[in-house]
Design an enzyme around this catalytic site. Structure first.
Site, PDB file in Angstrom:
ATOM      1  N   ALA A  15       3.060  -0.485   4.571  1.00  0.00           N
ATOM      2  CA  ALA A  15       2.077  -0.880   5.882  1.00  0.00           C
ATOM      3  C   ALA A  15       2.243  -2.419   6.618  1.00  0.00           C
ATOM      4  O   ALA A  15       2.073  -2.090   7.791  1.00  0.00           O
ATOM      5  CB  ALA A  15       1.216  -0.022   6.477  1.00  0.00           C
ATOM      6  N   TYR A  40      11.495   8.540   0.887  1.00  0.00           N
ATOM      7  CA  TYR A  40      11.682   7.654   0.111  1.00  0.00           C
ATOM      8  C   TYR A  40      12.367   7.914  -0.752  1.00  0.00           C
ATOM      9  O   TYR A  40      12.019   6.855  -1.792  1.00  0.00           O
ATOM     10  CB  TYR A  40      10.246   7.310  -0.152  1.00  0.00           C
ATOM     11  CG  TYR A  40       9.267   6.664   1.065  1.00  0.00           C
ATOM     12  CD1 TYR A  40      10.122   5.492   1.555  1.00  0.00           C
ATOM     13  CD2 TYR A  40       8.402   7.261   1.355  1.00  0.00           C
ATOM     14  CE1 TYR A  40       9.479   4.670   3.113  1.00  0.00           C
ATOM     15  CE2 TYR A  40       7.641   6.711   2.952  1.00  0.00           C
ATOM     16  CZ  TYR A  40       7.645   5.924   3.282  1.00  0.00           C
ATOM     17  OH  TYR A  40       7.042   5.287   4.591  1.00  0.00           O
ATOM     18  N   PRO A  94       0.842  -0.768   0.323  1.00  0.00           N
ATOM     19  CA  PRO A  94      -0.043   0.110   0.073  1.00  0.00           C
ATOM     20  C   PRO A  94       0.524   1.142   0.038  1.00  0.00           C
ATOM     21  O   PRO A  94       1.832   1.327   0.778  1.00  0.00           O
ATOM     22  CB  PRO A  94      -0.734  -0.315   0.982  1.00  0.00           C
ATOM     23  CG  PRO A  94      -0.061  -0.715   2.162  1.00  0.00           C
ATOM     24  CD  PRO A  94       0.199  -2.060   1.230  1.00  0.00           C
ATOM     25  N   ASN A  95       0.077   2.242  -0.869  1.00  0.00           N
ATOM     26  CA  ASN A  95       1.220   3.812  -1.043  1.00  0.00           C
ATOM     27  C   ASN A  95       2.169   3.534  -1.751  1.00  0.00           C
ATOM     28  O   ASN A  95       2.300   4.660  -2.110  1.00  0.00           O
ATOM     29  CB  ASN A  95       0.781   4.385   0.785  1.00  0.00           C
ATOM     30  CG  ASN A  95      -0.109   4.332   1.160  1.00  0.00           C
ATOM     31  OD1 ASN A  95      -1.234   5.288   0.613  1.00  0.00           O
ATOM     32  ND2 ASN A  95      -0.144   3.886   2.795  1.00  0.00           N
ATOM     33  N   GLU A 113      13.082 -10.018   1.486  1.00  0.00           N
ATOM     34  CA  GLU A 113      11.970  -8.441   1.779  1.00  0.00           C
ATOM     35  C   GLU A 113      12.505  -7.022   1.945  1.00  0.00           C
ATOM     36  O   GLU A 113      13.850  -7.393   2.211  1.00  0.00           O
ATOM     37  CB  GLU A 113      11.500  -9.035   3.289  1.00  0.00           C
ATOM     38  CG  GLU A 113      10.612  -7.307   3.943  1.00  0.00           C
ATOM     39  CD  GLU A 113      10.821  -8.152   5.621  1.00  0.00           C
ATOM     40  OE1 GLU A 113      10.276  -9.302   5.860  1.00  0.00           O
ATOM     41  OE2 GLU A 113      10.342  -6.955   6.429  1.00  0.00           O
ATOM     42  N   HIS A 162      13.029  -3.302   1.836  1.00  0.00           N
ATOM     43  CA  HIS A 162      11.880  -1.840   2.676  1.00  0.00           C
ATOM     44  C   HIS A 162      13.239  -0.960   1.707  1.00  0.00           C
ATOM     45  O   HIS A 162      14.117  -0.636   1.838  1.00  0.00           O
ATOM     46  CB  HIS A 162      11.978  -1.461   3.869  1.00  0.00           C
ATOM     47  CG  HIS A 162      11.393  -2.586   3.861  1.00  0.00           C
ATOM     48  ND1 HIS A 162      10.119  -2.693   4.327  1.00  0.00           N
ATOM     49  CD2 HIS A 162      11.702  -4.024   4.992  1.00  0.00           C
ATOM     50  CE1 HIS A 162       9.258  -3.570   5.011  1.00  0.00           C
ATOM     51  NE2 HIS A 162      10.262  -4.258   5.168  1.00  0.00           N
ATOM     52  N   ARG A 176       5.673  12.182  -3.320  1.00  0.00           N
ATOM     53  CA  ARG A 176       5.197  12.493  -1.704  1.00  0.00           C
ATOM     54  C   ARG A 176       6.298  12.102  -1.284  1.00  0.00           C
ATOM     55  O   ARG A 176       6.974  10.834  -0.783  1.00  0.00           O
ATOM     56  CB  ARG A 176       4.517  12.312  -1.109  1.00  0.00           C
ATOM     57  CG  ARG A 176       2.634  13.038  -1.515  1.00  0.00           C
ATOM     58  CD  ARG A 176       2.070  12.363  -0.718  1.00  0.00           C
ATOM     59  NE  ARG A 176       0.398  12.952  -1.675  1.00  0.00           N
ATOM     60  CZ  ARG A 176      -0.103  12.831  -2.415  1.00  0.00           C
ATOM     61  NH1 ARG A 176       0.192  12.162  -3.632  1.00  0.00           N
ATOM     62  NH2 ARG A 176      -0.684  14.126  -2.578  1.00  0.00           N
ATOM     63  N   ASN A 193       8.023  -5.623  -0.889  1.00  0.00           N
ATOM     64  CA  ASN A 193       7.776  -4.839   0.200  1.00  0.00           C
ATOM     65  C   ASN A 193       6.537  -3.995   0.343  1.00  0.00           C
ATOM     66  O   ASN A 193       5.231  -3.699  -0.233  1.00  0.00           O
ATOM     67  CB  ASN A 193       8.499  -3.203  -0.500  1.00  0.00           C
ATOM     68  CG  ASN A 193       8.750  -2.223   0.247  1.00  0.00           C
ATOM     69  OD1 ASN A 193       8.309  -2.184   1.701  1.00  0.00           O
ATOM     70  ND2 ASN A 193       9.191  -0.788  -0.128  1.00  0.00           N
ATOM     71  N   ARG A 225      13.628   4.399  12.051  1.00  0.00           N
ATOM     72  CA  ARG A 225      12.305   5.311  12.218  1.00  0.00           C
ATOM     73  C   ARG A 225      11.626   5.010  13.513  1.00  0.00           C
ATOM     74  O   ARG A 225      11.955   4.572  14.554  1.00  0.00           O
ATOM     75  CB  ARG A 225      11.716   5.194  11.460  1.00  0.00           C
ATOM     76  CG  ARG A 225      12.216   5.175   9.891  1.00  0.00           C
ATOM     77  CD  ARG A 225      11.869   4.863   8.662  1.00  0.00           C
ATOM     78  NE  ARG A 225      11.105   5.958   8.652  1.00  0.00           N
ATOM     79  CZ  ARG A 225       9.605   5.894   7.278  1.00  0.00           C
ATOM     80  NH1 ARG A 225       9.247   4.716   6.278  1.00  0.00           N
ATOM     81  NH2 ARG A 225       8.434   6.720   7.515  1.00  0.00           N
TER      82      ARG A 225
HETATM   83  O1  CA2 Z   1      10.711   1.915   4.162  1.00  0.00           O
HETATM   84  C1  CA2 Z   1       9.571   0.967   2.864  1.00  0.00           C
HETATM   85  O2  CA2 Z   1      10.333   0.552   1.973  1.00  0.00           O
HETATM   86  C2  CA2 Z   1       8.476   1.113   3.531  1.00  0.00           C
HETATM   87  O3  CA2 Z   1       7.609  -0.526   2.908  1.00  0.00           O
HETATM   88  C3  CA2 Z   1       7.803   2.009   3.252  1.00  0.00           C
HETATM   89  C4  CA2 Z   1       6.442   2.170   4.157  1.00  0.00           C
HETATM   90  C5  CA2 Z   1       6.222   2.084   5.257  1.00  0.00           C
HETATM   91  O4  CA2 Z   1       4.794   2.444   6.006  1.00  0.00           O
HETATM   92  C6  CA2 Z   1       7.693   0.698   6.157  1.00  0.00           C
HETATM   93  O5  CA2 Z   1       6.879   0.663   7.187  1.00  0.00           O
HETATM   94  C7  CA2 Z   1       8.347   1.146   5.739  1.00  0.00           C
HETATM   95  C8  CA2 Z   1       5.334   2.790   3.639  1.00  0.00           C
HETATM   96  C9  CA2 Z   1       5.126   2.985   2.018  1.00  0.00           C
HETATM   97  C10 CA2 Z   1       4.681   4.360   1.613  1.00  0.00           C
HETATM   98  O6  CA2 Z   1       4.441   5.156   0.651  1.00  0.00           O
HETATM   99  C11 CA2 Z   1       5.001   6.132   0.641  1.00  0.00           C
HETATM  100  C12 CA2 Z   1       5.451   6.760  -0.858  1.00  0.00           C
HETATM  101  C13 CA2 Z   1       5.463   8.122  -1.384  1.00  0.00           C
HETATM  102  C14 CA2 Z   1       4.789   8.452  -0.501  1.00  0.00           C
HETATM  103  C15 CA2 Z   1       4.519   8.126   0.532  1.00  0.00           C
HETATM  104  C16 CA2 Z   1       4.041   7.101   1.000  1.00  0.00           C
END
Ligand code: CA2
Length: 154
Positions: A86, A27, A14-15, A107, A109, A22, A83, A116
């Site tokens: 969340a 990221y 997700p996201n 896996e 990230h 963003r 990946n 974090r």
């Molecule tokens: O660091 C990572 O790749 C995560 O898997 C990213 C997830 C986060 O919940 C994990 O703890 C770590 C969040 C992905 C959201 O991606 C976004 C990208 C751009 C803007 C907003 C969110």
């Protein structure tokens, strides 16, 4: 370039469709399309075809993992890069699906989840994965594919 000898499934949770639009400080500036290009290039160099999916829905991610087994209608996968975003920190369902399909799994990230918030330090996915890469940005996907290629003999 070697002929394609296997298939890798690249799953993004997700996201991650928002990548590059963003939170570049967390990221990076690469987009999901950049992730796809990185994966296709790395996989192709080792003779693997890739299938990429991104979903914001847990059940669709579970279905994608189950798809690694293959069927009469669709080819399976020899290895998985995931990946879970969340869902890393919440999903027993993804843990169970990865355990059930029993494919070599990495896996990934983008960020260093250990540097974090505390809640990001626990992963339901890691016990079902063969390796975990965190904090390398989109390079982590290339490293994951290289590891799978080495282990799968590509
Ligand atoms: O660091 C990572 O790749 C995560 O898997 C990213 C997830 C986060 O919940 C994990 O703890 C770590 C969040 C992905 C959201 O991606 C976004 C990208 C751009 C803007 C907003 C969110």
């Amino acid at each position: 370039m070697p002929a394609e000898t296997g298939r890798l499934l690249i799953i993004n949770g997700p996201n991650l469709n928002l990548l590059g639009t963003r939170e570049p400080g967390v990221y990076g500036t690469a987009t999901l399309a950049d992730v796809e290009e990185t994966c296709r290039t790395a996989a192709s160099a080792h003779g693997f075809a890739v299938e990429l999916i991104q979903s914001n829905h847990e059940g669709e991610l579970v279905d994608a993992v189950q798809g690694a087994v293959g069927s009469a209608e669709a080819p399976g996968a020899d290895g998985i890069v995931i990946n879970p975003a969340a869902y890393t920190h919440t999903s027993v369902a993804l843990h169970d699906a990865l355990t059930a399909v029993a494919r070599p799994t990495v896996e990934v990230h983008l960020s260093n989840v250990h540097a974090r918030e505390e809640f990001r330090r626990h992963s339901y996915i890691s016990p079902a994965a063969d390796a975990v890469i965190a904090g390398a940005g989109i390079t982590g996907y290339r490293l994951a594919i290289e590891l799978l290629a080495e282990r799968l003999g590509g």
